[in-house]
Motif scaffolding. Structure first.
Motif, PDB file in Angstrom:
ATOM      1  N   GLU A 167     -29.397   9.153   8.550  1.00 43.31           N
ATOM      2  CA  GLU A 167     -30.125   8.903  10.269  1.00 43.31           C
ATOM      3  C   GLU A 167     -29.416   8.241  10.637  1.00 43.31           C
ATOM      4  OE1 GLU A 167     -34.183   8.051   8.139  1.00 43.31           O
ATOM      5  OE2 GLU A 167     -34.854   9.710   8.069  1.00 43.31           O
ATOM      6  N   GLN A 168     -29.162   6.843   9.854  1.00 37.70           N
ATOM      7  CA  GLN A 168     -27.583   5.489  10.858  1.00 37.70           C
ATOM      8  C   GLN A 168     -26.977   6.587  11.608  1.00 37.70           C
ATOM      9  OE1 GLN A 168     -26.909   1.490   8.655  1.00 37.70           O
ATOM     10  NE2 GLN A 168     -28.195   2.653   7.194  1.00 37.70           N
ATOM     11  N   ILE A 169     -26.200   7.289  10.890  1.00 39.00           N
ATOM     12  CA  ILE A 169     -24.987   7.698  11.810  1.00 39.00           C
ATOM     13  C   ILE A 169     -25.885   7.956  13.274  1.00 39.00           C
ATOM     14  CG2 ILE A 169     -23.032   9.171  11.424  1.00 39.00           C
ATOM     15  CD1 ILE A 169     -23.187   8.727   8.802  1.00 39.00           C
ATOM     16  N   GLN A 170     -26.699   9.403  13.336  1.00 40.28           N
ATOM     17  CA  GLN A 170     -27.236   9.826  14.337  1.00 40.28           C
ATOM     18  C   GLN A 170     -27.506   9.075  15.331  1.00 40.28           C
ATOM     19  OE1 GLN A 170     -29.392  12.570  11.916  1.00 40.28           O
ATOM     20  NE2 GLN A 170     -27.961  13.657  11.795  1.00 40.28           N
ATOM     21  N   LYS A 171     -27.874   8.153  15.062  1.00 39.32           N
ATOM     22  CA  LYS A 171     -29.050   7.217  15.667  1.00 39.32           C
ATOM     23  C   LYS A 171     -27.728   6.495  16.644  1.00 39.32           C
ATOM     24  CE  LYS A 171     -32.196   3.151  16.411  1.00 39.32           C
ATOM     25  NZ  LYS A 171     -31.450   2.607  16.922  1.00 39.32           N
ATOM     26  N   ALA A 172     -26.681   6.080  15.850  1.00 40.97           N
ATOM     27  CA  ALA A 172     -25.843   4.677  16.353  1.00 40.97           C
ATOM     28  C   ALA A 172     -25.065   6.035  17.136  1.00 40.97           C
ATOM     29  CB  ALA A 172     -24.929   5.119  15.301  1.00 40.97           C
ATOM     30  N   LEU A 173     -24.913   7.195  17.168  1.00 40.12           N
ATOM     31  CA  LEU A 173     -23.662   8.426  18.187  1.00 40.12           C
ATOM     32  C   LEU A 173     -24.961   8.922  18.752  1.00 40.12           C
ATOM     33  CD1 LEU A 173     -22.797  10.787  14.888  1.00 40.12           C
ATOM     34  CD2 LEU A 173     -21.342   9.645  17.260  1.00 40.12           C
ATOM     35  N   ALA A 174     -26.405   8.718  19.143  1.00 39.72           N
ATOM     36  CA  ALA A 174     -27.269   8.977  20.079  1.00 39.72           C
ATOM     37  C   ALA A 174     -26.855   7.386  21.011  1.00 39.72           C
ATOM     38  CB  ALA A 174     -28.291   9.106  19.985  1.00 39.72           C
ATOM     39  N   ASP A 175     -26.976   6.839  20.454  1.00 37.56           N
ATOM     40  CA  ASP A 175     -27.263   5.019  21.051  1.00 37.56           C
ATOM     41  C   ASP A 175     -25.875   5.033  21.891  1.00 37.56           C
ATOM     42  OD1 ASP A 175     -29.871   4.712  20.349  1.00 37.56           O
ATOM     43  OD2 ASP A 175     -29.133   3.844  18.678  1.00 37.56           O
ATOM     44  N   ASP A 176     -24.748   5.711  21.268  1.00 34.41           N
ATOM     45  CA  ASP A 176     -23.310   5.594  21.722  1.00 34.41           C
ATOM     46  C   ASP A 176     -23.318   6.538  23.113  1.00 34.41           C
ATOM     47  OD1 ASP A 176     -20.408   3.887  22.570  1.00 34.41           O
ATOM     48  OD2 ASP A 176     -19.841   6.987  21.972  1.00 34.41           O
ATOM     49  N   LYS A 177     -24.015   7.673  23.263  1.00 34.79           N
ATOM     50  CA  LYS A 177     -23.658   8.562  24.180  1.00 34.79           C
ATOM     51  C   LYS A 177     -24.496   8.118  25.111  1.00 34.79           C
ATOM     52  CE  LYS A 177     -25.037  13.437  24.646  1.00 34.79           C
ATOM     53  NZ  LYS A 177     -25.468  14.850  24.313  1.00 34.79           N
ATOM     54  N   VAL A 178     -26.093   7.938  25.054  1.00 31.18           N
ATOM     55  CA  VAL A 178     -26.887   7.192  26.484  1.00 31.18           C
ATOM     56  C   VAL A 178     -25.547   5.246  26.987  1.00 31.18           C
ATOM     57  CG1 VAL A 178     -28.715   5.774  26.750  1.00 31.18           C
ATOM     58  CG2 VAL A 178     -28.822   7.577  25.351  1.00 31.18           C
ATOM     59  N   ALA A 179     -25.354   5.291  25.984  1.00 32.77           N
ATOM     60  CA  ALA A 179     -24.344   3.819  26.925  1.00 32.77           C
ATOM     61  C   ALA A 179     -23.367   4.881  27.473  1.00 32.77           C
ATOM     62  CB  ALA A 179     -23.859   3.269  25.843  1.00 32.77           C
ATOM     63  N   ARG A 180     -22.610   5.953  27.414  1.00 23.41           N
ATOM     64  CA  ARG A 180     -21.731   5.854  28.525  1.00 23.41           C
ATOM     65  C   ARG A 180     -21.741   6.495  29.520  1.00 23.41           C
ATOM     66  NH1 ARG A 180     -16.398   6.691  25.213  1.00 23.41           N
ATOM     67  NH2 ARG A 180     -16.758   6.208  22.419  1.00 23.41           N
ATOM     68  N   ALA A 197     -16.809   6.367   8.246  1.00 24.79           N
ATOM     69  CA  ALA A 197     -16.118   6.055   8.893  1.00 24.79           C
ATOM     70  C   ALA A 197     -15.701   7.786   9.290  1.00 24.79           C
ATOM     71  CB  ALA A 197     -15.053   5.367   8.158  1.00 24.79           C
ATOM     72  N   ALA A 198     -14.815   8.030   8.506  1.00 18.81           N
ATOM     73  CA  ALA A 198     -14.398   9.845   8.737  1.00 18.81           C
ATOM     74  C   ALA A 198     -15.225  10.502   9.703  1.00 18.81           C
ATOM     75  CB  ALA A 198     -14.009  10.543   7.394  1.00 18.81           C
ATOM     76  N   ILE A 199     -16.376  11.043   8.924  1.00 11.86           N
ATOM     77  CA  ILE A 199     -17.180  11.767   9.371  1.00 11.86           C
ATOM     78  C   ILE A 199     -18.549  11.288  11.270  1.00 11.86           C
ATOM     79  CG2 ILE A 199     -19.278  10.896   8.157  1.00 11.86           C
ATOM     80  CD1 ILE A 199     -18.439  14.670   9.126  1.00 11.86           C
ATOM     81  N   THR A 200     -18.335   9.984  11.101  1.00 16.40           N
ATOM     82  CA  THR A 200     -18.641   9.584  11.919  1.00 16.40           C
ATOM     83  C   THR A 200     -17.447   9.456  12.760  1.00 16.40           C
ATOM     84  OG1 THR A 200     -19.869   8.064  11.040  1.00 16.40           O
ATOM     85  CG2 THR A 200     -19.502   7.174  13.072  1.00 16.40           C
ATOM     86  N   ALA A 201     -16.562   9.243  12.951  1.00 17.83           N
ATOM     87  CA  ALA A 201     -15.263   9.746  14.064  1.00 17.83           C
ATOM     88  C   ALA A 201     -15.395  10.992  13.987  1.00 17.83           C
ATOM     89  CB  ALA A 201     -14.139   9.145  13.766  1.00 17.83           C
ATOM     90  N   LEU A 202     -15.836  11.924  13.570  1.00 12.14           N
ATOM     91  CA  LEU A 202     -15.114  13.488  13.657  1.00 12.14           C
ATOM     92  C   LEU A 202     -16.522  13.784  14.631  1.00 12.14           C
ATOM     93  CD1 LEU A 202     -14.542  14.640  10.323  1.00 12.14           C
ATOM     94  CD2 LEU A 202     -12.646  14.735  12.107  1.00 12.14           C
ATOM     95  N   LEU A 203     -17.898  12.984  14.100  1.00 15.10           N
ATOM     96  CA  LEU A 203     -18.951  13.306  14.949  1.00 15.10           C
ATOM     97  C   LEU A 203     -19.030  13.201  16.056  1.00 15.10           C
ATOM     98  CD1 LEU A 203     -21.631  12.530  12.262  1.00 15.10           C
ATOM     99  CD2 LEU A 203     -21.458  15.368  13.678  1.00 15.10           C
ATOM    100  N   HIS A 204     -17.585  11.908  16.888  1.00 16.04           N
ATOM    101  CA  HIS A 204     -18.085  11.128  17.713  1.00 16.04           C
ATOM    102  C   HIS A 204     -17.162  11.680  18.700  1.00 16.04           C
ATOM    103  CE1 HIS A 204     -16.603   7.739  20.352  1.00 16.04           C
ATOM    104  NE2 HIS A 204     -18.116   7.535  20.251  1.00 16.04           N
ATOM    105  N   PHE A 205     -15.715  12.369  17.561  1.00 16.64           N
ATOM    106  CA  PHE A 205     -14.614  13.323  18.873  1.00 16.64           C
ATOM    107  C   PHE A 205     -14.889  14.011  19.373  1.00 16.64           C
ATOM    108  CE2 PHE A 205     -10.629  15.715  19.008  1.00 16.64           C
ATOM    109  CZ  PHE A 205      -9.384  14.791  19.292  1.00 16.64           C
ATOM    110  N   ARG A 206     -14.176  14.310  20.442  1.00 15.30           N
ATOM    111  CA  ARG A 206     -13.690  15.593  21.260  1.00 15.30           C
ATOM    112  C   ARG A 206     -12.562  15.885  22.153  1.00 15.30           C
ATOM    113  NH1 ARG A 206     -18.790  14.133  21.026  1.00 15.30           N
ATOM    114  NH2 ARG A 206     -20.273  13.868  21.286  1.00 15.30           N
ATOM    115  N   ARG A 207     -11.997  16.762  21.692  1.00 13.62           N
ATOM    116  CA  ARG A 207     -10.985  17.481  22.555  1.00 13.62           C
ATOM    117  C   ARG A 207     -10.766  18.119  23.336  1.00 13.62           C
ATOM    118  NH1 ARG A 207     -11.431  22.464  22.709  1.00 13.62           N
ATOM    119  NH2 ARG A 207     -12.870  24.123  21.783  1.00 13.62           N
TER     120      ARG A 207
END
Length: 277
Positions: free
Chosen positions: A264-277, A153-163
């Motif tokens: 790999e799961q984290i990176q795929k989920a982040l990529a999918d979320d980026k496309v969805a936004r 949860a912590a590393i995924t949130a940090l990767l997803h975060f934008r300041r």
């Protein structure tokens, strides 16, 4: 407050007998992790992770503060954990349990001491202004292995975060609202992932990602934090039965496979979320 009861003798014996035959109560093989589900919130840095029935929510926030006097060019990375009675009747409201303190220390070591996040990149004006990044971890359901779930949860949130983006002209600092200028991702050097092992029968039997029931029966545990570059960031073993060196090496080999899969799961989920936004 009523606490959860320890497993009965029959439950313990059934679990151990299943492990001797290479099976687990929930149907997994001994080296299998539970299914990971990642759900992103509408805001950057808000993510909910479900590992089996264990659930942790993480939220990342940022504010501009003065740097520490001994580190004038480095920003700050702070972690805060909260385990409420909602997650499990084991925990009392308003008090930090030993388990919560242990989780906080392991997550902090995994993220900050391994320098997963580039804190120098959080500096705005040396000695004057830096970003302070705070990660709040809320434990919502406890069915074992809170550490691994919290780490993901912590590393995924940090990767997803934008300041917010910042412009510095002389001594004047302008922080641009996210609706006026695209926010900036954090600089992440590597992705540390915790993999926890439970040991039984004097260390002869071992499982990955123990459930709550398995944690109650286990004779010891060990958490290895590793990245896909085969670097061991931390190794934590808080008591329990002693382990031989070959057991630790075997665990590190298993951990590398799990770390690769989770990354790999984290990176795929982040990529999918980026496309969805």
């Amino acid at each position: 407050m009523v606490k959860e009861l320890d497993p009965s003798l029959n439950e313990s014996e059934f679990l151990l007998e299943a492990l001797r035959k290479g099976h687990r109560v929930d149907g997994r093989a001994v080296y299998d992790m539970r299914l990971i589900e990642l759900t992103f919130g509408s805001d950057y840095g808000h993510v909910e992770i479900q590992l089996g029935r264990t659930r942790v929510a993480a939220r990342v926030t940022a504010e501009v503060v003065r740097p520490r006097p001994d580190k004038p060019t480095e920003g700050m990375l702070l972690f805060n954990t909260e385990i409420s009675p909602m997650a499990s009747a084991l925990f009392d409201a308003g008090s930090r349990s030993e388990e919560e303190v242990l989780i906080s220390r392991i997550i902090e070591k995994a993220m900050r001491r391994s320098r997963a996040i580039d804190t120098e990149g959080l500096c705005i004006v040396a000695g004057e202004k830096v970003w302070s990044i705070r990660v709040d971890l809320h434990f919502m359901d406890h069915d074992g292995n809170l550490i691994d779930c919290a780490c993901i949860a912590a590393i995924t949130a940090l990767l997803h975060f934008r300041r917010p983006d910042v412009t510095v002209v002389g001594e004047e600092v302008t922080i641009h609202p996210v609706d006026q200028r695209n926010p900036v991702p954090l600089s992440v050097h590597h992705i540390p992932i915790c993999v926890t092992f439970g040991f039984y029968a004097n260390g002869e039997l071992m499982v990955v990602d123990p459930t709550y029931l398995e944690e109650q029966v286990q004779e010891g545990s060990m958490t290895i934090t590793m990245n896909i570059h085969k670097e061991i960031c931390t190794l934590s073993k808080a008591g329990g039965i002693p382990l031989e060196m070959d057991q630790v090496l075997r665990c590190s080999q298993v951990a590398l496979v799990k770390v690769t899969d989770v990354t790999e799961q984290i990176q795929k989920a982040l990529a999918d979320d980026k496309v969805a936004r």
